[in-house]
Write an enzyme that holds these catalytic residues in place. Structure first.
Site, mmCIF file in Angstrom:
data_model
loop_
_atom_site.group_PDB
_atom_site.id
_atom_site.type_symbol
_atom_site.label_atom_id
_atom_site.label_comp_id
_atom_site.label_asym_id
_atom_site.label_seq_id
_atom_site.Cartn_x
_atom_site.Cartn_y
_atom_site.Cartn_z
ATOM 1 C CE LYS A 74 1.674 -16.066 -55.293
ATOM 2 N NZ LYS A 74 2.036 -14.714 -55.750
ATOM 3 C CG ASN A 115 44.535 12.398 -41.972
ATOM 4 O OD1 ASN A 115 43.397 12.851 -41.890
ATOM 5 N ND2 ASN A 115 45.480 12.969 -42.693
ATOM 6 C CB THR A 140 24.570 -29.549 -65.122
ATOM 7 O OG1 THR A 140 24.053 -30.434 -66.128
ATOM 8 C CG2 THR A 140 25.337 -30.343 -64.083
ATOM 9 C CD GLN A 151 33.096 12.520 -44.839
ATOM 10 O OE1 GLN A 151 33.913 13.283 -44.315
ATOM 11 N NE2 GLN A 151 31.916 12.930 -45.261
ATOM 12 C CB SER A 181 -0.902 -12.045 -52.460
ATOM 13 O OG SER A 181 -1.545 -11.125 -53.316
ATOM 14 C CG ASN A 192 4.152 -14.139 -52.362
ATOM 15 O OD1 ASN A 192 3.824 -14.967 -53.207
ATOM 16 N ND2 ASN A 192 3.463 -13.034 -52.144
ATOM 17 C CE LYS A 247 34.298 7.472 -42.284
ATOM 18 N NZ LYS A 247 35.550 7.342 -43.061
ATOM 19 C CE1 TYR A 273 41.036 10.234 -44.544
ATOM 20 C CE2 TYR A 273 40.933 12.585 -45.063
ATOM 21 C CZ TYR A 273 40.315 11.407 -44.675
ATOM 22 O OH TYR A 273 38.953 11.411 -44.423
#
Length: 461
Positions: A283, A110, A155, A322, A277, A285, A325, A317
């Site tokens: 294209k 722990n 804006t 677990q 593409s 992209n 993470k 704990y």
């Protein structure tokens, strides 16, 4: 199969239990931190007399070998290795014998995992902050290159007022500066050593957590053992800081996507940082900016998922922890890649200065300047706003040039009409922090000084 907790149980753990609870596939990336924590713990046990000097030496030699095996990919994991802690301790015991079996004295998985995660976050937040700083440097470089180029400021995605391109780029730079501050402030808060808290209540043995704190270069020691092993605030805060970086990257990416479209055409992406593409030969992209937007959503999901997991846990704990993470690791990985890729886009994009300025030269974008010109001659702003708004409406409705109406108006005239000439409006933005030439020159200098001052904070804590 021998586990760290096999003594209490008469039967071997079920395969289904091991398959569901094993964390080694993802927490093995904490191996460097786990070895460092074990090394500090062994030294502490020796200093307080719980291990003999030769036992400490044997354990440290074994940890050195484990570290080398892990780094070189020669470490052999076995089915009983539930997590990285088990794997390291098992291998140390194989190498150091009875001395290795004493390594776990006075500690628990722990407080081990809490220590490992804090060490990991300290390192990764520093590295992410450094990479954000590199992107800020690129934005400053592009701002300097932009010179006096201007474009429409927006804006509501509607053209509003002209701003220097340098001002626009630095706006993203200042947002990222706040991200660096947050990352480093989060690093300062999590710089607490939990090693010595044990499972939840400390130990009856004469351990000294201050020794491990110093060995691991933590700034402070935990105050409450229950809190030390259950606290994941630092993971949540780290994820929040990482997520906000991703959101700011996403906002920059969105503009890159819009600006590179034929409809806007403010920039062209470099071939090396665009894709094509499979069907349409013409294209080009903006895949990097588009994926950057998506990665921000992914990190938001990690943050909300972690908060939902934490919200109802009792002290201390719980195995639920677990689940802290994988979202953290993925957030770090995705953000590292996004920063590198977006850095390439920013560094190589070619701005179309002529098209930017042509879009910003619409006389309607100088409407605020006309109103402020009237204010400068004594007219209340609301009256000036209404007068200019009426002229704009009349110009659009009658399809008459705004400059013509301004020149003919008794309260305005030819001097005011001159404010509508190309490039004039942006030059009139003179207030501190504004988008005009003089304040942007000051801002650019301040931004460069800020980056230089931040470099000293990016050293490992």
């Amino acid at each position: 199969m021998s586990t760290l907790w096999h003594g209490r149980f008469a039967e071997e753990p079920a395969e289904e239990l091991l398959a569901f609870t094993v964390s080694l596939p993802f927490d093995q990336r904490l191996a460097p931190q786990d070895v460092a924590g074990s090394r500090a713990h062994a030294k502490m046990l020796g200093k307080v007399g719980l291990l003999e000097a030769d036992e400490v030496a044997s354990i440290l030699d074994a940890l050195d070998r484990v570290e080398d095996e892990l780094a070189e990919g020669r470490f052999e994991f076995v089915p009983a290795d539930e997590d990285i802690h088990t794997a390291v301790e098992r291998r140390v015991t194989e190498l150091a014998g009875t001395a290795g079996a004493k390594l776990h004295t006075g500690r628990s998985r722990n407080d081990q995992i809490a220590t490992d995660l804090r060490l990991y976050c300290k390192e990764e937040l520093t590295e992410i902050a450094r990479r954000v700083g590199a992107l800020q440097g690129l934005l400053l470089e592009r701002a300097r290159e932009a010179g006096q180029t201007y474009l429409p400021g927006y804006t509501h995605l509607q053209r509003a007022q002209p701003v220097l391109l340098a001002h626009h780029l630095l706006a993203h730079g200042w947002a990222l500066a706040r991200d660096v501050d947050r990352l480093l402030d989060c690093r300062r808060r999590l710089d607490v050593s939990p090693l010595g808290a044990g499972a939840l209540a400390g130990s009856s043995l004469p351990i000294d957590p201050r020794i491990t704190m110093q060995e691991l270069n933590f700034s402070r020691l935990f105050d409450n053992s229950l809190d030390a092993v259950s606290d994941r605030d630092f993971v949540a805060e780290s994820l929040f800081c990482l997520t906000l970086v991703a959101i700011h990257l996403s906002r920059l990416a969105e503009e890159m996507i819009l600006w590179s479209s034929d409809e806007v055409g403010f920039l062209r992406l470099d071939d090396r940082f665009a894709t094509g593409s499979s069907m349409m030969p013409q294209k080009k992209n903006p895949d990097i900016p588009e994926l950057t937007r998506a990665k921000a959503a992914r990190l938001i999901g990690h943050l909300t998922g972690l908060l939902a997991m934490l919200k109802g846990l009792p002290l201390a704990y719980n195995r639920d922890l677990q689940e802290d993470k994988e979202p953290l690791f993925d957030a770090v990985d995705q953000l590292r890649r996004a920063l590198a890729a977006m850095g390439g886009v920013v560094a190589t994009a070619r701005f179309d200065h002529r098209r930017m300025q042509a879009a910003a030269d619409s006389p309607y974008l100088a409407a605020t300047d006309l109103a402020e010109w009237l204010v400068g001659r004594g007219m209340p702003f609301r009256d000036a706003h209404a007068l200019i708004g009426g002229l704009v409406r009349d110009s659009l409705a009658r399809n008459v040039e705004l400059a013509e109406l301004v020149a003919a108006h008794p309260a305005l005239g030819t001097e005011a009409a001159g404010l509508l000439a190309p490039g004039v409006a942006v030059s009139r933005r003179t207030s501190p922090g504004g988008a005009g030439k003089a304040p942007v020159a000051v801002q650019m200098q301040r931004f460069a000084q800020h980056l230089q001052a931040t470099e000293g904070r990016l050293r490992p804590s």
